[in-house]
Write an enzyme that holds these catalytic residues in place. Structure first.
Site: not given
Length: 437
Positions: A186, A333, A193, A131, A51, A129, A314, A242, A331
């Site tokens: 982490e 983020r 992670e 977490e 359904d 990655e 970063r 990430h 990457e």
């Protein structure tokens, strides 16, 4: 022997008793229909009826009959299931009542995006990655927001329950062929992670769906609760996912690498970055899809705010990690693990491909800490879910990627969430303002 025969033979050889026919709703929650193993051949041939009106974003009550057809390439055995109820899973594609592929199936959205990439001569690979927090249960077995450990980034803690959960989860996932690359503690207390080696985006999204289930299952065996909520605790880092990504040609060569280019980054990669930056505000509601997601996307917690790219910085939205040749990748983020990985990967790929098609040259990279720059002139990501939805609602590009069905249903569900959230009066507001206003 056909692929179907191979699976039926494996199910019999391994003593499988049940099959979970798995799929995802548009919000990223795993759904499943359990069938006895003896019904598997029929399910492969005819699908399993369910359904659709009961699934978020799928169908209304007058068009609810749907069928889940298993993708035989997505067969997996659950190592944690006991012998009496030994269980395997098959991830499914959804078809509507007319027998056609269902436009509201998130897996279908990613499939279409990957076919667009193939038409341009590319295969799309992703490596997430992942977490998550591990929280204690109280004496009644209820979930609390108390971390089970107080380690920090890369800490080697004693073999406590949290450490056991992370390592056991990694062993299970590796045993399922997921190619776990690293696992570590982490930044925040109770935060961990697990990183998966890259695979084609469909395989990678399927693995994310199973990974969440696996970690939660292992955690419960240790009387812990695994949470993928983006920001469950005030004042510490939140959970991100990430997404490392790259394109390769049909000969297996990395299209993001050019040994003769500055920094080894090809023009294709630069255009792809240009597309990601161009559409960062429009796709943010998919990559960070809950009101709580935007508690994570604030300065000071290693989460991106500014729409920029860099090589090692970063604080940027897009980072180009070290490693060239076949390891060249980008990457992104701002995605978090609470979203739908099929939709997340699809909008990332479509945004990057648009940059290649339109030859969008990105601005200069920003290598310093952006948070410390005043009046930097760089645009920002949406500040809350309502803001993000306003960008998605106006974007014809995103509507073309997601399709009308998912776009309309997603906006409906998420506007309701945002409006309910806006109406709340929080403890912080009462504590701060009640006595002075």
């Amino acid at each position: 022997m056909t692929e179907k025969d191979d699976i039926l033979e494996e199910v019999e050889r391994e003593g499988i008793k049940f099959i979970e026919m798995q799929f995802m709703d548009i919000l990223g929650r795993v759904k499943s229909v359990s069938i006895p193993a003896k019904q598997l051949e029929k399910a492969i041939d005819d699908g399993v009826l369910f359904d659709g009106s009961s699934i978020a974003g799928y169908a209304t009550i007058d068009e609810s009959d749907m069928r889940a057809y298993p993708d035989l390439n997505a067969f997996h055995i659950f190592p944690w299931s006991g012998e009496r109820t030994k269980t395997a899973g098959l991830i499914c594609n959804i078809h509507d009542s007319t027998g056609n592929r269902f436009d509201g199936d998130p897996r279908y959205v990613l499939e279409r995006a990957m076919k667009d990439a193939e038409k341009m001569g590319f295969r799309f690979n992703t490596g997430p990655e992942f977490e998550f927090f591990l929280f204690r249960l109280n004496e009644k077995g209820e979930i609390t927001a108390r971390p089970d450990d107080y380690g920090g980034y890369f800490d080697l803690t004693a073999e406590d329950r949290a450490e056991q959960v992370r390592k056991e989860s990694a062993l299970i996932l590796d045993g399922m062929g997921f190619n776990v690359e690293t696992t570590h503690h982490e930044v925040a207390p109770g935060q961990h992670e697990i990183d998966l080696r890259y695979a084609d985006a469909m395989t990678s999204a399927d693995r994310v769906m199973i990974l969440e289930f696996a970690i939660k299952t292992v955690a419960m065996k240790h009387r812990l609760f695994a949470s993928f909520m983006p920001k469950p605790i005030y004042g510490v880092n939140g959970n991100g996912m990430h997404v490392h990504q790259s394109l390769e040609d049909f000969n297996g060569r990395n299209a993001f690498y050019d040994e003769n280019a500055l920094g080894g980054l090809s023009q294709t990669a630069r255009y792809y970055i240009g597309g990601l930056l161009e559409h960062a505000q429009e796709n943010c509601a998919i990559l960070a899809s809950w009101v709580n997601s935007y508690k994570r996307l604030i300065p000071g917690y290693e989460a991106p705010v500014y729409i920029s790219w860099a090589h090692l910085n970063r604080s940027a939205l897009i980072r180009v990690p070290a490693g060239r040749g076949q390891s060249t990748r980008l990457e992104v983020r701002n995605p978090d693990p609470a979203g739908n990985p099929y939709l997340q990967f699809a909008v990332l790929l479509a945004s990057g491909l648009d940059g290649i098609k339109r030859e969008i040259e990105p601005p200069a990279s920003v290598e310093g800490n952006i948070f410390k720059r005043k009046d930097n002139g760089i645009e920002t990501l949406p500040g809350n879910l309502g803001h993000a939805l306003s960008y998605l609602e106006k974007s014809e590009f995103m509507r073309n990627v997601l399709g009308d069905h998912i776009t309309d249903h997603f906006l409906h569900v998420k506007h309701k969430e945002w409006n309910e959230y806006r109406a709340q009066v929080t403890d912080w507001e009462v504590k701060t303002f009640l006595s002075i206003l």
